[in-house]
Design a protein around this motif. Structure first.
Motif, PDB file in Angstrom:
ATOM      1  N   HIS A 283       0.832  -1.213   0.000  1.00  0.00           N
ATOM      2  CA  HIS A 283       0.000   0.000   0.000  1.00  0.00           C
ATOM      3  C   HIS A 283       0.871   1.270   0.000  1.00  0.00           C
ATOM      4  O   HIS A 283       0.733   2.132  -0.865  1.00  0.00           O
ATOM      5  N   GLU A 284       1.773   1.349   0.964  1.00  0.00           N
ATOM      6  CA  GLU A 284       2.579   2.574   1.067  1.00  0.00           C
ATOM      7  C   GLU A 284       3.495   2.723  -0.143  1.00  0.00           C
ATOM      8  O   GLU A 284       3.744   3.833  -0.610  1.00  0.00           O
ATOM      9  N   PHE A 285       3.985   1.607  -0.653  1.00  0.00           N
ATOM     10  CA  PHE A 285       4.864   1.674  -1.820  1.00  0.00           C
ATOM     11  C   PHE A 285       4.078   2.125  -3.061  1.00  0.00           C
ATOM     12  O   PHE A 285       4.568   2.929  -3.865  1.00  0.00           O
ATOM     13  N   PHE A 286       2.839   1.629  -3.199  1.00  0.00           N
ATOM     14  CA  PHE A 286       1.986   2.021  -4.331  1.00  0.00           C
ATOM     15  C   PHE A 286       1.736   3.529  -4.320  1.00  0.00           C
ATOM     16  O   PHE A 286       1.604   4.173  -5.355  1.00  0.00           O
ATOM     17  N   HIS A 287       1.679   4.076  -3.114  1.00  0.00           N
ATOM     18  CA  HIS A 287       1.439   5.515  -2.979  1.00  0.00           C
ATOM     19  C   HIS A 287       2.551   6.362  -3.606  1.00  0.00           C
ATOM     20  O   HIS A 287       2.335   7.535  -3.873  1.00  0.00           O
ATOM     21  N   LEU A 288       3.742   5.811  -3.775  1.00  0.00           N
ATOM     22  CA  LEU A 288       4.807   6.666  -4.332  1.00  0.00           C
ATOM     23  C   LEU A 288       4.404   7.142  -5.717  1.00  0.00           C
ATOM     24  O   LEU A 288       4.841   8.189  -6.177  1.00  0.00           O
ATOM     25  N   TYR A 386     -13.490   6.084   2.995  1.00  0.00           N
ATOM     26  CA  TYR A 386     -13.172   6.077   1.558  1.00  0.00           C
ATOM     27  C   TYR A 386     -12.116   5.040   1.217  1.00  0.00           C
ATOM     28  O   TYR A 386     -11.960   4.669   0.069  1.00  0.00           O
ATOM     29  N   TYR A 387     -11.378   4.573   2.201  1.00  0.00           N
ATOM     30  CA  TYR A 387     -10.471   3.442   1.956  1.00  0.00           C
ATOM     31  C   TYR A 387     -11.303   2.204   1.602  1.00  0.00           C
ATOM     32  O   TYR A 387     -11.061   1.542   0.608  1.00  0.00           O
ATOM     33  N   LEU A 388     -12.269   1.935   2.466  1.00  0.00           N
ATOM     34  CA  LEU A 388     -13.043   0.692   2.360  1.00  0.00           C
ATOM     35  C   LEU A 388     -13.955   0.690   1.130  1.00  0.00           C
ATOM     36  O   LEU A 388     -13.860  -0.194   0.283  1.00  0.00           O
TER      37      LEU A 388
HETATM   38 ZN   LIG Z   1      -2.838   5.061   2.076  1.00  0.00          ZN
END
Ligand SMILES: [Zn+2]
Length: 595
Positions: A283-288, A386-388
């Motif tokens: 998740h955090e890596f995709f955010h880059l 909004y995540y879910l």
């Molecule tokens: Zn996030």
């Protein structure tokens, strides 16, 4: 904005920065970071000089009032003569700089909150986020910055910022955004270096537990590789993972070239927990890409002074959450059942929250500043994450595109197109532009889809989108206990009602949050016993509950109803057609009978 990639540690020759910070921590156990800021050059041409502190940090959409941790501010000129200053708002100082050619600002920041978006300093380490530590000069956010860390003996410093040659523990940020985007870990953490696709990566781990770093590095590499394939390369020179292991923490904060993760120290042995951790990493890596570079218009230029409103976090966070299940599956960390179970688990979460029928997805994003991070007892009745919902809407969009184009197109193409049009040039996208790109990839009008599921409150039609892939959703009731609809917990020896679900028998009978539950049909009942006691009844039975409401003793009659579905599963249809099997195999890359 593209200049960021031109600065490399080995080629760095910064000009003399007009803003220089020193961060000391002489007594780490006091939790006080000691900051010195030297300001010179054209920033001093006008007096008074303004200094402000951000009220929030990108990636965590809540005004956190970082200035509340600031103390002991004083200002002097280069000779050490004190300069007058005054505070003009909660986070804004004005300094009478007059004709000074150099100004020194001294202040301390209390740092005792261990989370990815705040600061923490104790005898074991120091960790900080720029937004929560550094004052800045409004209007001069684009000026280059130099930061020198003064750690206790034997502590090392890890950050993604390039070092300044020949200066110990000194780092360079091209501007204030870059400084804010580069958290620091300072201490005796373990540092692991690894290379993926020819680029250097580091993993810094603070804290002990049952983590196996070698296994982590192997799986990190798989995730990095899969995400790189999706976006056709890695848009950074090097990348740093900061991992904090604590008793029960969970969270992550994305940055352009690094991320901060906090996870349970003993959460690495069971496969469920390990998978949850790898989802966090994915998740955090995709955010880059998605949110650090592909940014909604409202986040194109950060306003650190106030809320930055956008309806598009369903995409920035929700779609990223969908991919935090997709990526580990593609990386071979989940199998197909694990992947579909992960989605079904999220469907269970959404379908058991009444707020899904109250707050539209776009509004959930817009109101994050006042709702998502400020949950209260009633929240599940009137809001949705909004995540879910965003991840499940993304899931349906993926299926919609795949079905229409025989798996020749997918949500991956939306991500790539968003990357090319908005991420690479770092131009903010509007909600309309996002919808247009999704429609262009889907090659169909999605006005109705967005109206119903993004801006409206229609239930998500899972089966409609699962069916072409030979799948369907089944709703189960794993527990035959009749439905009451409230949650009770013991608090200081009293049984307190913590949640009353909208539309439930408990609500109809008049039970309220904070009421103290005393008895069921005349016999004392505790939170531990309640569920079991309800099993003595069947749907349609009426029970009497005794409770205190605002110190008033009350009784109410509650008619229990049938238990509601509390477990959803994605399963194969009974007689799949060859087309359904082909769709499934084209989507998930494995034979249908693996299901
Ligand atoms: Zn996030």
């Amino acid at each position: 904005m593209t200049e960021a990639t031109q600065i490399r540690p080995d080629t760095l020759t910064p000009v003399t920065p007009t803003l220089q910070y020193w961060v000391g921590m002489a007594k780490p156990e006091s939790h006080l970071f000691e900051i010195r800021l030297k300001i010179q050059g054209d920033l001093l041409l006008s007096s008074p000089l303004d200094l402000t502190m951000p009220v929030w940090t990108p990636g965590s959409y809540l005004v956190r009032e970082y200035a509340r941790h600031l103390q002991d501010l004083r200002v002097c000129d280069s000779e050490g003569n004190p300069l007058k200053w005054q505070k003009v708002s909660k986070n804004h100082w004005q300094i009478q700089s007059k004709s000074a050619t150099e100004i020194w600002v001294f202040y301390r920041i209390f740092a005792n909150e261990l989370s990815v978006r705040t600061n923490h300093l104790d005898s074991s380490h120091g960790y900080f986020n720029g937004a929560a530590l550094f004052l800045y000069v409004p209007g001069y956010e684009k000026h280059p910055i130099q930061v020198t860390i003064e750690p206790p003996k034997n502590w090392i410093v890890s950050t993604i910022l390039p070092t300044v040659p020949d200066q110990i523990n000194t780092f360079y940020a091209m501007d204030f955004d870059t400084l804010v985007d580069s958290p620091f870990e300072i201490g005796t953490h373990r540092l692991y270096e690894f290379e993926v696709l020819g680029k250097p990566h580091q993993l810094a781990i603070w804290g002990d537990g049952n983590v196996n770093p070698e296994r982590l590095l192997t799986d990190f590499e798989k995730i990095i590789t899969v995400e790189s394939e999706l976006f056709d390369g890695l848009p950074y020179e090097r990348y740093l993972f900061l991992l904090h292991l604590s008793n029960q923490g969970f969270g992550g904060l994305e940055h352009k070239d690094s991320c901060s993760l906090i996870y349970s120290r003993f959460g690495f042995r069971s496969s469920d927990k390990y998978h949850r951790f790898m989802q966090l990493v994915a998740h955090e890596f995709f955010h880059l890409w998605n949110v650090k570079r592909i940014r909604p218009k409202a986040l194109e230029v950060f306003d650190y002074e106030q809320e930055n409103y956008t309806p598009s976090l369903w995409f920035s966070e929700g779609t990223t959450s969908y991919y935090d299940m997709v990526i580990p599956y593609r990386a071979g960390i989940f199998d197909v059942k694990g992947f579909l179970n992960a989605i079904a688990k999220e469907i269970t979460r959404l379908q058991t929250i009444p707020g899904r029928l109250v707050q539209p997805l776009s509004e959930s994003s817009w109101d994050t500043w006042i709702k998502l991070y400020r949950r209260e007892s009633h929240s599940d009745n009137n809001q949705i994450s909004y995540y879910l919902k965003g991840e499940l809407v993304s899931f349906l969009l993926d299926l919609l595109i795949r079905e229409k184009h025989g798996n020749q197109r997918s949500l991956d193409d939306v991500m790539r197109q968003m990357w090319l049009e908005f991420g690479q040039p770092e131009i903010g996208f509007t909600p309309e532009q996002l919808e247009q790109i999704i429609e262009s990839i889907a090659d169909t009008s999605l006005t109705n889809f967005f109206e119903r599921y993004l801006y409206g409150l229609d239930e998500l039609p899972y089966d409609q989108y699962l069916e072409p892939f030979g799948l369907k959703l089944i709703a189960e009731t794993k527990d035959e206990t009749p439905y009451l609809g409230c949650k009770v917990a013991t608090e200081k020896g009293r049984e307190i009602i913590k949640f009353v679900e909208t539309g439930s028998p408990a609500e109809a009978a008049g039970l309220d949050i904070h009421d103290e539950l005393l008895a069921l049909n005349g016999f004392k009942v505790t939170s531990d016993q309640l569920h079991d006691r309800l099993k003595d009844y069947k749907p349609g039975d009426t029970i009497e509950l005794t409770f205190f409401h605002q110190d008033l003793l009350r009784n109410c009659q509650v008619t229990l109803t049938s238990p509601r579905p509390n477990h959803y599963q994605i399963v194969s249809v009974s007689e799949p057609t060859p087309q359904q099997k082909r769709n499934f195999e084209g989507w998930l890359g494995c034979p249908y009978h693996n299901l």
